[in-house]
Design an enzyme around this catalytic site. Sequence first.
Site, PDB file in Angstrom:
ATOM      1  CG  ASP A  61      -7.219   3.397   2.218  1.00 56.43           C
ATOM      2  OD1 ASP A  61      -8.104   2.881   1.493  1.00 56.43           O
ATOM      3  OD2 ASP A  61      -7.223   4.605   2.519  1.00 56.43           O
TER       4      ASP A  61
ATOM      5  CE  LYS B 144      -1.415   2.246   3.473  1.00 59.94           C
ATOM      6  NZ  LYS B 144      -1.980   2.729   4.738  1.00 59.94           N
TER       7      LYS B 144
END
Length: 376
Positions: A253, A235
């Site tokens: 996320d 991420k």
Amino acid sequence: MSNSPVRTQAKGAGRVSAEGNSAVGERGVSKRSKAANRDDSLPVERAAKTPAAKKATAAKKATARKKAVAPGETAAPRKAAAPKRTAAAAKKTAAPKKAVATVAPAGARKAESRLGMVRRARRINRELAEVYPYAHPELDFRNPFELLVATVLSAQTTDLRVNQTTPALFARYPTPEDLAAAVPEEVEELIRPTGFFRAKTKSIMGLAAALRDDFGGEVPGRLEDLVKLPGVGRKTAFVVLGNVFGVPGITVDTHFMRLARRFGWTESDDPVKIEAEVAEIFPKGDWTMLSHRVIFHGRRICHARKPACGACPITPLCPAYGEGETDPEKARKLLKYEKGGFPGQRLNPPADYPGRPAPPAPGVAPGAAQNDTGAS
């Protein structure tokens, strides 16, 4: 010549029998047989309707049933007819009928083909692009190093809290070399507001040392290099790659995970699986901006606890409509940031951002990082 008793008549006449009577019609059907059939059938039909005929028929059926039973067995008893109920009794015992309104459960999803889901997903992306044309990373940064550190600090906290914390941090440690040589206790004190400050101090100092030792003080532009840095996962790596180096990536996320499931793009809870499944739906060139739009929508309208369904612009495309507040007036009160008329999360937002900049942390003087507009 044979002595045949049958004679022929003029053309068009019927045949004549041996007795000399015209017993066969023009169509070859015996008039006598018609009369016989007609006379014989009528008495049988009438007899079947009489009581005596009915009894005889019932006796024959009973005899046939007895013969059909095997030796040593008994015929199954007939079921006793249920007693007839009067209309008054039926009214007393009958339960009153109630009108039952069938309401589909919130979030119920209709059967959808793969192609239908892909088309709907891409339309959602187009709709969100019109709603959030200014979507961008909501962390303040001026260079790849600042974005990398800020993204690591954003774990388990808000971007606003990070933006209020990093000005003092970057004012004191502007380069990887400076942060790698810092005193851990001093770094911990600076980033304490972001939570988990001891673990985060170890991560950002470790990645700073790795950048200094392995990459000449520069942030690498490859995924396989970024994920080797302390505290950096896929991420964080995609945030940096997509917003600094222009490398497409999907940022999974908590907001993206929630909305991807609500939109029916995936049923998984694993970020890596979600990334792979969503990547198969959208063209690679859309990945970075898709991430920004979905995260923007998750923060402003499609909240985790109480989505503002009544104020959502993509309700016709959302199979989870109804999980949140559907009343338009009540839903509008749930809107956040620029959609609700409140400041955003960035202290230095891009020039095209329609909302108000966030204020610095109370009692903290703005640092050098707040003087420039963050790159997108």
